[in-house]
Design an enzyme around this catalytic site. Sequence first.
Site, PDB file in Angstrom:
ATOM      1  N   GLY A   1      49.145 -16.461  34.874  1.00  0.00           N
ATOM      2  CA  GLY A   1      47.936 -17.201  35.460  1.00  0.00           C
ATOM      3  C   GLY A   1      48.134 -18.471  35.961  1.00  0.00           C
TER       4      GLY A   1
ATOM      5  N   ASN B   1      59.573 -22.002  23.530  1.00  0.00           N
ATOM      6  CA  ASN B   1      57.402 -21.720  23.822  1.00  0.00           C
ATOM      7  C   ASN B   1      57.148 -23.241  23.484  1.00  0.00           C
ATOM      8  OD1 ASN B   1      58.657 -19.293  22.905  1.00  0.00           O
ATOM      9  ND2 ASN B   1      56.290 -19.199  22.393  1.00  0.00           N
TER      10      ASN B   1
ATOM     11  N   SER C   1      43.185 -12.178  26.574  1.00  0.00           N
ATOM     12  CA  SER C   1      42.810 -10.466  27.721  1.00  0.00           C
ATOM     13  C   SER C   1      44.312  -9.706  28.645  1.00  0.00           C
ATOM     14  CB  SER C   1      42.734 -11.098  29.241  1.00  0.00           C
ATOM     15  OG  SER C   1      43.381 -12.007  30.363  1.00  0.00           O
ATOM     16  N   GLY C   2      43.939  -8.340  28.498  1.00  0.00           N
ATOM     17  CA  GLY C   2      44.471  -7.886  28.749  1.00  0.00           C
ATOM     18  C   GLY C   2      43.720  -6.826  30.030  1.00  0.00           C
TER      19      GLY C   2
ATOM     20  N   HIS D   1      57.909  -7.313  26.323  1.00  0.00           N
ATOM     21  CA  HIS D   1      57.835  -8.579  25.547  1.00  0.00           C
ATOM     22  C   HIS D   1      57.034  -9.067  27.241  1.00  0.00           C
ATOM     23  CE1 HIS D   1      58.167 -12.726  24.249  1.00  0.00           C
ATOM     24  NE2 HIS D   1      57.285 -12.255  24.408  1.00  0.00           N
ATOM     25  N   ASP D   2      55.961  -9.518  27.487  1.00  0.00           N
ATOM     26  CA  ASP D   2      55.108  -9.304  28.231  1.00  0.00           C
ATOM     27  C   ASP D   2      56.299 -10.718  29.544  1.00  0.00           C
ATOM     28  OD1 ASP D   2      54.627 -11.685  26.828  1.00  0.00           O
ATOM     29  OD2 ASP D   2      52.236 -11.434  27.549  1.00  0.00           O
ATOM     30  N   THR D   3      56.475 -11.637  28.455  1.00  0.00           N
ATOM     31  CA  THR D   3      57.700 -13.066  29.268  1.00  0.00           C
ATOM     32  C   THR D   3      58.600 -11.629  29.629  1.00  0.00           C
ATOM     33  OG1 THR D   3      57.246 -14.554  28.130  1.00  0.00           O
ATOM     34  CG2 THR D   3      58.678 -14.148  29.091  1.00  0.00           C
TER      35      THR D   3
ATOM     36  N   THR E   1      48.369 -18.372  28.330  1.00  0.00           N
ATOM     37  CA  THR E   1      47.922 -18.643  26.921  1.00  0.00           C
ATOM     38  C   THR E   1      49.153 -19.199  26.554  1.00  0.00           C
ATOM     39  OG1 THR E   1      46.560 -17.639  26.864  1.00  0.00           O
ATOM     40  CG2 THR E   1      47.082 -18.675  24.990  1.00  0.00           C
TER      41      THR E   1
END
Length: 492
Positions: A410, A305, A13-14, A245-247, A268
């Site tokens: 999340g 990961n 999702s965004g 990078h979202d992380t 995810t």
Amino acid sequence: MKRVAAVDLGASSGRVMLGEVGPRVLQLRELNRFWNGPVRIRGTLHWDVLHLYRSILDGLQAAGPLDGIGIDSWAVDYGLLDRDGRLLGNPVHYRDSRTDGVIERVLALVPARELYAVTGLQQLPFNTVYQLAAEQQLADAATFLMIPDLLAYWLTGEIGVERTNASTTQLYDVSAQDWSEELIARLGELQQGGFGPAGRRQLVPGSGLRRIFPLLREPGDVIGNVLPDETGLPPGIPVIAVGSHDTASAVVAVPASGERFAYISSGTWSLVGLELDAPVLTDAAREANFTNEGGVDGRIRFLRNVMGLWILQECQRVWDDDLDDLLRAAADAPPFAVLIDPDAPEFLAPGNMPARLDEHCVRTGQEPPRTRGAAVRCILESLALAYRRTLRAAQTIADRDVDVLHVIGGGSRNELLCQLTADACGLPVLAGPVEASALGNVLVQARALGEPLPDLDAMRALVRSTHSLRRYDPQGKPADWDAAESRVFGAR
């Protein structure tokens, strides 16, 4: 008070979030949340990047006056532009099968030890280097852009690649903090040697692949102002490079105090690791498959990961059950009845995940879960075991002790997973914030715009003072988790 928009794109999702930052103020409000996922076209999984861009514009146009815009997303995937700046095709999804068997071909040219010594990156079959080795459109490509940089280009017309995301490509020299000229040249040799589809010319004769890789940006750099005619946005709004990078953005918002902490950016995917001042490029780190990715302010995200909540998400999609009902059933299910290796390759691609779970159990000599609650319990306990194994290895290899484990993203809302993680790791877990990537994005923008947040400690202090966290203390018997880990990983 700074008023900025954080575009935060996850693998499922965004969202566009409105962030407000000021003295003792850090708050977010959701402007637009939208689906993101793979689209299969003629046998290839793609991202629907035009849908993402349209959804981003919808959110930005609803924001009102803005001081800045920042974009972060998942790693490794990219778009290619032609010489006129046009996108050559929808970016391919990292879960696509085009990289099957590619690692072996690349490692035959660049041995794993040499590759790790330069990049410090975890071997994953979808790393950008392997995607580019299988790429069919390099002959027509003039520019390589990671996903956030592609979207920023459409907003501003400016070309460049942000450093933290570049560090996930396995074409980045983590010590020199720049593109690796040598590795890019070797990748070009692979392409010119006929690695791509038979009979297709992969590179323009006489040119080097290095030409397509733009200059790197730092988090906090101003990329450029939005193009009003293209975007429908008011003129003069700067787009600011963040930890794209979202992380990298999420780790900015880890509400830690001091250095003796670990984190799990849980969504995810689960990114499990430590924050360090320098990369760890030892044989032990390479053999344990740890990655050294760039972070904000020159930090290193030393992590591995783990498959994360993807397995549960795919099961839920097939079952079409309410997640809260599934989690309640899982909490009542017997512990340690069935366990899996969540990083087994059969769990990577989308599909009928419950059937794959059953097949994995049969293959490993276990009776498959009889109820959906038992299946969810299996998934969450197995994730907690993978976290435990990863975290212990990280501490040993990096010679870093940890007093607390922060779970952000999340997955921090999943109370059962957080408690199981505390139990498995033998550490207190502090859960939250949920929107860590968006918060880190907002904080880096606010600093670039003049907010007095001189370093990560100041940013994290603001997160701690404005967001509530939930604490989970370890329960149960450590010996039970020792036995469970031995069942899953003992033979490896």
